[in-house]
Design an enzyme around this catalytic site. Structure first.
Site, PDB file in Angstrom:
ATOM      1  N   SER B  51      65.366  29.253  57.940  1.00  0.00           N
ATOM      2  CA  SER B  51      65.043  30.607  58.404  1.00  0.00           C
ATOM      3  C   SER B  51      65.943  31.579  57.657  1.00  0.00           C
ATOM      4  O   SER B  51      67.080  31.252  57.333  1.00  0.00           O
ATOM      5  CB  SER B  51      65.208  30.714  59.914  1.00  0.00           C
ATOM      6  OG  SER B  51      66.541  30.996  60.233  1.00  0.00           O
ATOM      7  N   VAL B  53      67.845  34.342  57.951  1.00  0.00           N
ATOM      8  CA  VAL B  53      69.223  34.745  58.252  1.00  0.00           C
ATOM      9  C   VAL B  53      70.188  33.576  58.118  1.00  0.00           C
ATOM     10  O   VAL B  53      71.265  33.713  57.566  1.00  0.00           O
ATOM     11  CB  VAL B  53      69.342  35.380  59.655  1.00  0.00           C
ATOM     12  CG1 VAL B  53      70.785  35.789  59.925  1.00  0.00           C
ATOM     13  CG2 VAL B  53      68.456  36.591  59.744  1.00  0.00           C
ATOM     14  N   CYS B  54      69.740  32.396  58.637  1.00  0.00           N
ATOM     15  CA  CYS B  54      70.609  31.221  58.535  1.00  0.00           C
ATOM     16  C   CYS B  54      70.950  30.947  57.086  1.00  0.00           C
ATOM     17  O   CYS B  54      72.068  30.612  56.750  1.00  0.00           O
ATOM     18  CB  CYS B  54      69.925  29.962  59.034  1.00  0.00           C
ATOM     19  SG  CYS B  54      69.220  30.131  60.618  1.00  0.00           S
ATOM     20  N   SER B  55      69.940  31.080  56.252  1.00  0.00           N
ATOM     21  CA  SER B  55      70.175  30.763  54.852  1.00  0.00           C
ATOM     22  C   SER B  55      71.263  31.655  54.305  1.00  0.00           C
ATOM     23  O   SER B  55      72.166  31.209  53.629  1.00  0.00           O
ATOM     24  CB  SER B  55      68.898  30.984  54.045  1.00  0.00           C
ATOM     25  OG  SER B  55      67.826  30.428  54.745  1.00  0.00           O
ATOM     26  N   MET B  58      74.672  30.387  55.933  1.00  0.00           N
ATOM     27  CA  MET B  58      75.218  29.148  55.369  1.00  0.00           C
ATOM     28  C   MET B  58      75.581  29.345  53.897  1.00  0.00           C
ATOM     29  O   MET B  58      76.587  28.864  53.417  1.00  0.00           O
ATOM     30  CB  MET B  58      74.234  27.986  55.550  1.00  0.00           C
ATOM     31  CG  MET B  58      73.997  27.578  57.002  1.00  0.00           C
ATOM     32  SD  MET B  58      75.496  27.083  57.899  1.00  0.00           S
ATOM     33  CE  MET B  58      75.424  28.215  59.277  1.00  0.00           C
TER      34      MET B  58
END
Lengths: 176, 161
Positions: B51, B53-55, B58
């Site tokens: 997803s 934002v997660c990308s 991280m």
């Protein structure tokens, strides 16, 4: 990190408003913000100083570091903004070094020197300094803006940015 | 899911001993929190691989890794995704720290840390800084869809010194 002589800026150093962008030359959102920022600068004229700091997100944008190096190398020859603008206006050619070299020659820059410096990462410590100043100010992606030192979390559109800047101008001056 | 429907999560607070866990990081490798005793650990829960934002989050941590390493800190990412998704995601985003799979029983570790969102079956976006003795020293629950950045983690790591 306060805005200072080390920064690339447009506008006068005593402007009441300082807008700092942390940007990545390969980031599509920065590319979309680029023409908006030009309009914002035009709208606010001499009351605005605009500062650009590097925040290359290299693991998703493979050319971002090269582009940042190229702009810094152009800066060393006195033409940062010309290169900054050209990179954003030609994001789709990112990675085509010959294409950018042609423009450097047109700008009367030493393209060979830029290529050499970019390849060896001559300005990597400066870019890293920009990047870490962003991290320590809470930058989490690009573009991130600060208006007179306060992070702008609104939509990066023309009207909301101009409104936020004008509001900051009316507010009692805090840190710059 | 509308934000108003969300209940406050019982996120573990500073001063609490970080519960131990063992999770798979690849199809045939597991890691336990206690393996890292003696070093600070940054435990970052996130809703899902891939997803947007997660990308960013991280990816950001991967890029800030040299700073985390100055504190000799280990970074561990946790989501309910399976190991194969983690492997592929990690490779795609060039992540340089392990992603742990809170997959079976689903969300058990996220629940242990009070950051499991029952409504959507995902971990919340939450951060923990655990000191070398295994004590939680800082925790943070990020609003939905907001990448919390790295500044909070770095400040917390500085305070451990």
């Amino acid at each position: 990190m306060p805005v200072g002589d080390r920064d690339h800026s447009e506008g006068t150093s005593d402007a009441p408003l300082v807008l700092v962008e942390y940007g990545d030359y390969q980031c599509p959102y920065c590319g979309a913000a680029y023409p908006i920022l030009k309009r914002v600068q035009k709208e606010l004229g001499s009351s605005l100083r605009f500062v650009f700091r590097n925040f290359p997100i290299t693991n998703s944008h493979p050319q971002a570091e090269w582009a940042a190096e190229t702009a810094e190398a152009a800066a060393a020859q006195g033409k940062f903004w010309e290169m900054h603008d050209f990179l954003y206006e030609n994001q789709r050619f990112m990675g085509d070094e010959a294409y950018f070299a042609k423009q450097e020659t047109k700008l009367k820059l030493d393209a060979t020197r830029i290529a050499r410096e970019a390849a060896k990462g001559a300005y990597s410590s400066r870019i890293e300094e920009d990047y870490m100043s962003g991290i320590r100010s809470g930058v989490n992606g690009t573009p991130t803006f600060f208006i007179n030192g306060v992070r702008y979390d609104g939509y990066p559109g023309f009207e909301p940015m101009v409104a936020a800047l004008k509001a900051a101008q009316k507010a009692p001056s805090r840190k710059k | 899911m509308p934000k108003s429907a969300k209940k406050a999560l019982p996120i573990l607070k500073p001063g609490v001993k970080a519960p131990n866990f063992t999770l798979k990081t690849t199809p045939d490798q597991s890691v336990s929190l206690r393996d890292f005793l003696g070093r600070p650990v940054v435990l970052t829960f996130y809703p899902a691989d891939w997803s947007p934002v997660c990308s960013d989050e991280m990816g950001l941590y991967a890029q800030v890794m040299p700073e985390f390493k100055k504190f000799e800190a280990e970074v561990l990412g946790v989501s309910v995704d399976g190991v194969w998704s983690h492997l592929s995601f990690s490779k795609d985003r060039k992540l340089n720290f392990p992603l742990l799979s809170d997959f079976e029983p689903k969300g058990a570790v996220s629940k242990l840390y009070g950051v499991y969102e029952e409504d959507n079956g995902e971990s919340a976006r939450a951060l923990f800084v655990i000191d070398k003795k295994g004590l939680i020293r800082w925790s943070y629950l990020s609003p939905d869809g907001v990448n919390p950045g790295a500044e909070g983690i770095l400040s917390a790591l500085e305070k451990l010194r």
